[in-house]
Design an enzyme around this catalytic site. Structure first.
Site, PDB file in Angstrom:
ATOM      1  CE1 TYR A  83       1.568   4.827 -11.376  1.00 16.47           C
ATOM      2  CE2 TYR A  83       2.443   3.977 -13.421  1.00 16.47           C
ATOM      3  CZ  TYR A  83       2.641   4.539 -12.177  1.00 16.47           C
ATOM      4  OH  TYR A  83       3.911   4.807 -11.749  1.00 16.47           O
ATOM      5  N   GLY A 123       0.791  -1.227   0.000  1.00 16.09           N
ATOM      6  CA  GLY A 123       0.000   0.000   0.000  1.00 16.09           C
ATOM      7  C   GLY A 123       0.823   1.276   0.000  1.00 16.09           C
ATOM      8  CE  LYS A 166      -0.840  -7.145 -17.917  1.00 15.38           C
ATOM      9  NZ  LYS A 166      -1.987  -6.385 -17.506  1.00 15.38           N
TER      10      LYS A 166
END
Length: 177
Positions: free
Chosen positions: A147, A111, A141
């Protein structure tokens, strides 16, 4: 500043962080198979980020409570960063360009990248920015998936944009024409 449950703090970068961030920049460039391209010196990095004419800003991820094996003291260590700067869109106005978002390999999937991006989004909101822009290598990848998961749009696919750069030698040739 924000604190994650795993003892990681996201905060604004300061001058004293430059050496550690430059170490992380080199880690990133090695991961991207671009280490020979890193020409930046520590002095230039400090000047550009914290001198009279600021070219970038930093958010850093700091792991608190790392034990120093020599002294047994608790020591903080930088494990990630977001390097960004202001830019302007003639379509939408104020924007931020994210040059690098990097989390050290041993600390991924915890995170931290999300927390760095969330804090950058808070900067963008507070500065009334219409967007955050960045580039990503086509083979990365894991980054592309990340994103897209947080809502980024690949404008190469969607809007058919291509990004270009002019390097030092070509800049000098162009300037001397």
């Amino acid at each position: 500043m924000s604190k994650l449950p795993n003892g990681v703090v996201i905060r604004k970068g300061v001058t004293d962080d430059c050496e550690e961030v430059l170490r992380l920049v080199k880690e990133l460039s090695e991961y991207e198979n671009m280490l020979p391209d890193v020409k930046l010196t520590l002095d230039q990095f400090r000047e550009d980020g914290f001198g009279d004419n600021l070219y970038f800003q930093l958010l850093v991820a700091e792991k608190c409570g790392s034990s120093d094996s020599g002294t047994g003291e608790e020591k903080a260590k930088l494990i990630g960063y977001a390097l960004y700067f202001k830019k302007y869109s003639t379509f939408e106005g104020r924007s931020i360009y994210l040059e690098n978002l990097y989390v050290a390999l041993a600390f991924r999937k915890q995170g931290i990248g999300f927390a760095l991006f969330k804090n950058l989004a808070k900067v963008a909101v507070s500065e009334k920015c219409a967007r955050i822009e960045f580039c990503c290598l086509s083979w990365n990848k894991m980054a592309i998936d990340f994103y897209e998961k947080i809502g980024a749009v690949d404008i190469t696919k969607q809007e058919n944009w291509h990004c270009f750069k002019i390097l030092d030698e070509e800049i000098r040739m162009l300037a001397s024409c």
